[in-house]
Design a protein around this motif. Structure first.
Motif, PDB file in Angstrom:
ATOM      1  N   ASN A 191      -8.671   0.097 -10.053  1.00  0.00           N
ATOM      2  CA  ASN A 191      -7.491   0.976 -10.137  1.00  0.00           C
ATOM      3  C   ASN A 191      -6.291   0.321  -9.474  1.00  0.00           C
ATOM      4  O   ASN A 191      -5.246   0.111 -10.082  1.00  0.00           O
ATOM      5  N   GLU A 192      -6.444   0.068  -8.172  1.00  0.00           N
ATOM      6  CA  GLU A 192      -5.280  -0.295  -7.358  1.00  0.00           C
ATOM      7  C   GLU A 192      -4.837  -1.743  -7.570  1.00  0.00           C
ATOM      8  O   GLU A 192      -3.646  -2.052  -7.482  1.00  0.00           O
ATOM      9  N   GLY A 193      -5.803  -2.630  -7.850  1.00  0.00           N
ATOM     10  CA  GLY A 193      -5.433  -4.015  -8.140  1.00  0.00           C
ATOM     11  C   GLY A 193      -4.590  -4.084  -9.409  1.00  0.00           C
ATOM     12  O   GLY A 193      -3.542  -4.730  -9.444  1.00  0.00           O
ATOM     13  N   TRP A 194      -5.034  -3.382 -10.448  1.00  0.00           N
ATOM     14  CA  TRP A 194      -4.277  -3.379 -11.706  1.00  0.00           C
ATOM     15  C   TRP A 194      -2.911  -2.699 -11.556  1.00  0.00           C
ATOM     16  O   TRP A 194      -1.901  -3.187 -12.084  1.00  0.00           O
ATOM     17  N   ALA A 195      -2.880  -1.570 -10.856  1.00  0.00           N
ATOM     18  CA  ALA A 195      -1.597  -0.868 -10.696  1.00  0.00           C
ATOM     19  C   ALA A 195      -0.620  -1.745  -9.904  1.00  0.00           C
ATOM     20  O   ALA A 195       0.576  -1.795 -10.202  1.00  0.00           O
ATOM     21  N   THR A 196      -1.126  -2.451  -8.919  1.00  0.00           N
ATOM     22  CA  THR A 196      -0.272  -3.343  -8.125  1.00  0.00           C
ATOM     23  C   THR A 196       0.166  -4.542  -8.969  1.00  0.00           C
ATOM     24  O   THR A 196       1.333  -4.957  -8.917  1.00  0.00           O
ATOM     25  N   ALA A 255       1.127   2.621 -14.599  1.00  0.00           N
ATOM     26  CA  ALA A 255       0.046   1.690 -14.949  1.00  0.00           C
ATOM     27  C   ALA A 255      -1.330   2.300 -14.677  1.00  0.00           C
ATOM     28  O   ALA A 255      -2.303   2.024 -15.376  1.00  0.00           O
ATOM     29  N   HIS A 256      -1.399   3.166 -13.658  1.00  0.00           N
ATOM     30  CA  HIS A 256      -2.660   3.848 -13.366  1.00  0.00           C
ATOM     31  C   HIS A 256      -3.148   4.705 -14.539  1.00  0.00           C
ATOM     32  O   HIS A 256      -4.341   5.025 -14.616  1.00  0.00           O
ATOM     33  N   GLN A 257      -2.251   5.109 -15.418  1.00  0.00           N
ATOM     34  CA  GLN A 257      -2.703   5.957 -16.529  1.00  0.00           C
ATOM     35  C   GLN A 257      -3.720   5.199 -17.380  1.00  0.00           C
ATOM     36  O   GLN A 257      -4.673   5.776 -17.892  1.00  0.00           O
ATOM     37  N   VAL A 276       0.894  -1.153   0.000  1.00  0.00           N
ATOM     38  CA  VAL A 276       0.000   0.000   0.000  1.00  0.00           C
ATOM     39  C   VAL A 276       0.923   1.191   0.000  1.00  0.00           C
ATOM     40  O   VAL A 276       1.588   1.468   0.977  1.00  0.00           O
ATOM     41  N   LEU A 277       0.962   1.875  -1.126  1.00  0.00           N
ATOM     42  CA  LEU A 277       2.033   2.831  -1.341  1.00  0.00           C
ATOM     43  C   LEU A 277       2.264   3.789  -0.202  1.00  0.00           C
ATOM     44  O   LEU A 277       3.344   3.912   0.308  1.00  0.00           O
ATOM     45  N   PHE A 278       1.198   4.476   0.200  1.00  0.00           N
ATOM     46  CA  PHE A 278       1.490   5.494   1.189  1.00  0.00           C
ATOM     47  C   PHE A 278       1.485   4.961   2.600  1.00  0.00           C
ATOM     48  O   PHE A 278       1.834   5.648   3.525  1.00  0.00           O
TER      49      PHE A 278
HETATM   50 ZN    ZN Z   1      -2.339   3.237  -6.821  1.00  0.00          ZN
END
Ligand code: ZN
Ligand code: TRP
Length: 518
Positions: free
Chosen positions: A395-400, A376-378, A9-11
């Motif tokens: 969003n976050e599943g794909w970016a991860t 990837a979020h783009q 979890v990035l942040f």
């Molecule tokens: Zn993200």
């Protein structure tokens, strides 16, 4: 490995304090739609209509704008102050389809307070006598349209503008709102979204997901309503301003010792993807990527040289993700470095935002991870945005998942290991992936990515990546839901995926083993 320690979890990585607060503080499950119950006194023209609110049942059943327009077709006058997003009932109005925001901001000498003017232009989706914008911070001083001043009220984080008569569904509007805002001195990006003061020098940065933009601009603050944007930001001598899109120009005004930076985002953009930076910024022309995309980054003068260390990685990532996900969805790309605490990473459209403390010129696992994730979020988040905030895993599943694929390609970790760890860590807690307890918790990130891995094993590589590309092409410049995603993947694989989605996406807990390869 950093990602395993902090759960990707990035942040949450940099600040282990639960990022959960972001969501759960402000929108406890089951709260009533923010201001849906608040109606201004009805003007005489519509005295007989008692503000039918298409979204009052939205807590259970998110209403789409299509559903809302059906409601209004019965002849009722709508006064929507919600698009019916279960998690964020205060956001959006089902009556509006904004096409363009034209924003002018003027910062004071310290760069922490400003006056603004925003013109919001679009069409009414429903017949209405009120134009409601989300407005959870700015103090509005005047509202006008082409014909003169309009009456307005500010209440419950809404700006309610009286049109004076009923505007039919399909008619166009353009209102201009004057306002003043200050940049709060307190609060971390783990606790709220919006504008923040620079850590070390004069200036501000913003991170707006999911509901921050309306804390400093009156807007229709929901990803189902994308628009083009233009920001003209006037800053005092010595400061500059960065936003999304193309830098149209910079003009200087000697009389006021200020300059105006004008940015044009002519590709549809969700409000939560707005980028705004004020500080001692420079833009850096990064040439053209090997995939043919213009690269332009931004950093404060003392950090500009650090950007060069990421040019080659960005180029290779762009090539890799283009191959996997299809053509990069926007005209330009670049990195922006904020003077924020470590742990900030946000996929602001066309120019993701990072902390200068994380992209500090060093190149390691964490930098590869951050750069892959936000790029990837783009495709996943920016080109195709979530239809409701419950759909955040798309969003976050794909970016991860993209992050894992990139790290494997670089020899920094293996996808198998990331997937196994993530499934083990998230399978039995945190709620359904399609309705996670925490919006930005690890069920969304690691759990979402593990579900994508399970889907890939179930339908095979070819259908999985065909489906990924179809998802982006089919829903480009718009917002789409988990059900839409199932439909795309069913079409790509030629299979009924009801059982898969029930078991992996909608169930409160998930299997703790991946399915066998197709
Ligand atoms: Zn993200
Ligand atoms: N979308 C961001 C990411 O890339 C995470 C995020 C959501 C965020 N809201 C935020 C980051 C607010 C900082 C502040 O994962």
């Amino acid at each position: 490995m950093v990602a395993l320690l902090c759960g990707s979890v990035l942040f949450a990585c940099a600040a282990p304090a639960q990022p959960v607060a972001l969501d759960s503080h402000r929108t406890p499950d089951g709260s009533q739609p923010g201001s849906a119950a608040t109606s201004p006194p009805a003007p005489p023209e519509s005295a007989s209509t008692s503000s039918p609110e298409p979204s009052t049942s939205a807590n259970e059943q998110p209403a789409t704008s299509e559903q809302a327009s059906t409601t209004a077709a019965s002849g009722a006058v709508s006064r929507s102050t919600s698009v019916g997003d279960r998690r964020y009932p205060r956001l959006g109005s089902a009556d509006l389809d904004v096409d363009h925001y034209k924003v002018a901001l003027r910062y004071d000498a310290d760069g922490v307070a400003f006056t603004g003017r925003i013109t919001v232009a679009g069409q009414f989706v429903n017949a209405t006598d009120q134009l409601a914008l989300d407005n959870a911070g700015p103090t509005v001083t005047a509202v006008t349209d082409g014909a003169g001043e309009l009456a307005f009220q500010q209440s419950d984080d809404e700006l309610l503008i009286s049109l004076g008569s009923v505007a039919p569904a399909g008619s166009t509007f353009a209102v201009t709102v004057d306002f003043a805002s200050a940049v709060p001195a307190s609060g971390s990006f783990l606790e709220r979204a919006g504008l923040f003061r620079n850590e070390t020098g004069p200036g501000v940065w913003s991170v707006n997901e999911p509901d921050g933009t309306s804390t400093w601009l009156p807007v229709n603050d929901h990803p189902t309503d994308k628009a083009t944007w233009r920001f003209a930001v006037t800053v005092p001598e010595g400061l500059s301003a960065i936003s999304n899109g193309e830098l149209e120009g910079t003009t200087r005004d000697d009389a006021t010792a200020s300059s105006t930076w004008t940015w044009d985002q002519n590709e549809p953009m969700a409000s939560y993807l707005v980028l705004l930076l004020v500080g001692e910024y420079e833009t850096e022309d990064g040439g053209r990527s090997s995939t043919g995309v213009d690269i332009e980054s931004a950093a404060e003068t003392e950090d500009v040289a650090d950007l060069d260390n990421y040019t080659a990685i960005v180029d290779r990532q762009m090539e890799y993700f283009t191959e996997l996900f299809g053509t990069y969805p926007f005209e330009r790309y670049g990195l922006a470095l904020a003077d924020s605490a470590s742990g900030l990473a946000m996929e602001t459209q066309g120019k993701p935002l990072f902390s200068r403390q994380d992209l500090d010129g060093s190149v390691g696992y964490f930098q590869h991870l951050l750069l892959a994730h936000e790029m990837a979020h783009q495709w996943f988040g920016d080109a195709v945005s979530p239809a409701t905030w419950d759909d955040i895993w798309l969003n976050e599943g794909w970016a991860t998942y993209a992050e894992w694929m990139w790290l494997e390609r670089e020899g920094l970790s293996t996808l198998e290991e990331q997937a196994e760890q993530s499934l083990a860590g998230t399978a039995h807690r945190g709620g359904p992936v399609s309705r996670p307890h925490e919006l930005f918790g690890d069920v969304t990130y690691d759990g979402g990515a593990a579900v994508l891995h399970a889907l890939r094993l179930t339908i095979g590589d070819e259908a999985f990546f065909d489906g990924a590309r179809a998802w982006v092409t089919d829903h480009m410049d718009s917002a789409a839901s988990t059900d839409d995603f199932q439909a795309t993947m069913e079409e790509a694989s030629g299979r009924d995926l009801d059982t898969f989605f029930e078991t992996w996406v909608h169930a409160a807990t998930r299997p703790d083993m991946f399915p066998a390869t197709a």
